[in-house]
Design an enzyme around this catalytic site. Structure first.
Site, mmCIF file in Angstrom:
data_model
loop_
_atom_site.group_PDB
_atom_site.id
_atom_site.type_symbol
_atom_site.label_atom_id
_atom_site.label_comp_id
_atom_site.label_asym_id
_atom_site.label_seq_id
_atom_site.Cartn_x
_atom_site.Cartn_y
_atom_site.Cartn_z
ATOM 1 N N CYS A 65 0.915 -1.297 0.045
ATOM 2 C CA CYS A 65 0.056 -0.148 -0.035
ATOM 3 C C CYS A 65 0.815 1.422 0.044
ATOM 4 C CB CYS A 65 -0.915 0.012 1.157
ATOM 5 S SG CYS A 65 -2.163 1.420 1.183
ATOM 6 N N PRO A 66 1.093 1.840 -0.987
ATOM 7 C CA PRO A 66 1.590 3.266 -1.177
ATOM 8 C C PRO A 66 1.084 4.510 -0.210
ATOM 9 C CG PRO A 66 0.449 2.916 -3.256
ATOM 10 C CD PRO A 66 0.170 1.684 -2.464
#
Length: 385
Positions: free
Chosen positions: A168-169
């Site tokens: 998850c950025p």
């Protein structure tokens, strides 16, 4: 040129492979790509700051003082879950040591035998049985290990993560076995916070529009208009993400397994990790035991490193700095020795006597006559004449 090797103790996180960054002496572990994480912090803190500055004073006086209090508690919980997800080890698996990797390679070659030229070797897999169902363990060519069930290699962090869900950025980290529950609580609380702020923004505009009119209210509260726009566009994505992960938790399934169709392919293989009960699946994922990290990031290890390098001193340094160390070995010229320090052939011939000169004795010279003896000899010769 010579180097002195010294042994010093370093933390294991300093030598861990992969593409991670560490802070606070290894206590904080994140991915290197953290630009979107800073954007997440900016959006959450900025939106809440506008809400506390423009809406809360009016709503606390005209509606209820509990509104800013509950918003502050919800904001603190969102930030705590975000930082807990971003700064923790998601469940990274250690790579095999060189000796272990060599042993695994020998086992694979012995099991596969000799592969004829031009043919592709068989896939490196192992079969294990989980709940009376065969699950394949795939070999990771980077980490040199057979990955545990539900583990996968993250190409961004370059690590194998146990029960890998996704990278998850927005949180700047992988989501895996050790931080999935905190990620879900972050998305759930962020959805509630967004709905809460969006609702009371509308209430604030409606209450002020009764006295000042709708257009005048929008002109007087530009911060409210900005909040409504931000919450409107982020509400759908955050609430949709929360609903999707709620669906996955009810099935005890990961995002990676859902995308690959691991349990819904042509073979219709059932999920061996599901308890066939929504409550049991939710309790296992959200209320299960907290798994410790297997990396030992702050452990100590010994490292050999060169301390200093020494080279033969030049003529100027020999004149200026007194030499305190005496050596009996001759200076042997080599490619590292300066030209002004190399001994020439003439100097060595003058300084070093040959073996013959050392063995042959010095010739004996006749004794020299003193002045008194010379005078007596001249008188005797005169008398003889």
């Amino acid at each position: 040129m010579s180097a002195v090797m010294i042994t010093r103790k370093v933390r294991k996180w300093e030598k861990l492979p992969g593409k991670n960054t560490f802070c606070c002496d290894g206590r904080v572990m994140m991915a290197r790509q953290k630009g979107v994480f800073y954007l997440t912090l900016f959006l959450i803190i900025g939106t809440c700051s506008l809400f506390f500055a423009f809406e809360c004073p009016y709503l606390a006086v005209n509606l209820s003082p509990a509104i800013p209090v509950f918003a502050a508690l919800l904001f603190l919980f969102v930030m705590a879950m975000l930082l807990r997800t971003s700064f923790s080890d998601p469940g990274v698996l250690p790579r095999a040591l060189p000796e272990e990797a060599t042993f695994i390679e020998m086992e694979i070659e012995a099991a596969n035998g000799n592969v004829p030229a031009g043919q592709r070797p068989p896939p490196r897999i192992r079969n294990v049985q989980i709940n009376n169902q065969i699950v394949k363990l795939k070999y990771c060519y980077t980490c040199k290990i057979f990955r545990p069930p539900r583990a996968s290699h993250c190409s961004i962090c370059d690590n194998c993560v146990d029960r890998f869900d996704h990278h998850c950025p927005w949180v700047g980290n992988c989501v895996g076995k050790r931080n999935y529950r905190y990620f879900y609580l972050f998305t759930l609380s962020l959805s509630l916070l967004t709905i809460y702020i969006f609702t009371f923004d509308i209430v604030h505009v409606v209450m002020r529009s009764v006295d000042s009119g709708f257009l005048n209210t929008l002109k007087e509260t530009p911060g409210t208009v900005l909040e409504v726009l931000v919450c409107f566009f982020t509400l759908w994505s955050v609430v949709g993400l929360t609903g999707f992960h709620t669906y996955l938790i009810s099935l005890n399934q990961t995002t990676n397994e859902d995308i690959k169709g691991s349990w819904s392919g042509k073979n219709r293989v059932q999920n061996p990790y599901s308890h066939k009960n929504i409550i049991k699946n939710c309790c296992e994922v959200l209320c299960g035991p907290a798994y410790p990290s297997v990396l030992d990031r702050r452990g100590l290890m010994q490292e050999d490193s060169p301390a200093s390098e020494t080279s033969p001193p030049s003529s100027s340094s020999m004149n200026s700095v007194p030499q305190t160390t005496k050596t009996t070995a001759p200076l042997i010229p080599n490619e590292h020795t300066p030209d002004d320090v190399k001994p020439s052939i003439a100097d060595s011939a003058e300084k070093t006597p040959s073996p013959k000169e050392e063995e042959s004795p010095a010739p004996k010279l006749p004794p020299l006559a003193s002045p008194e003896t010379d005078a007596e000899t001249s008188i005797i010769k005169d008398k003889a004449h």
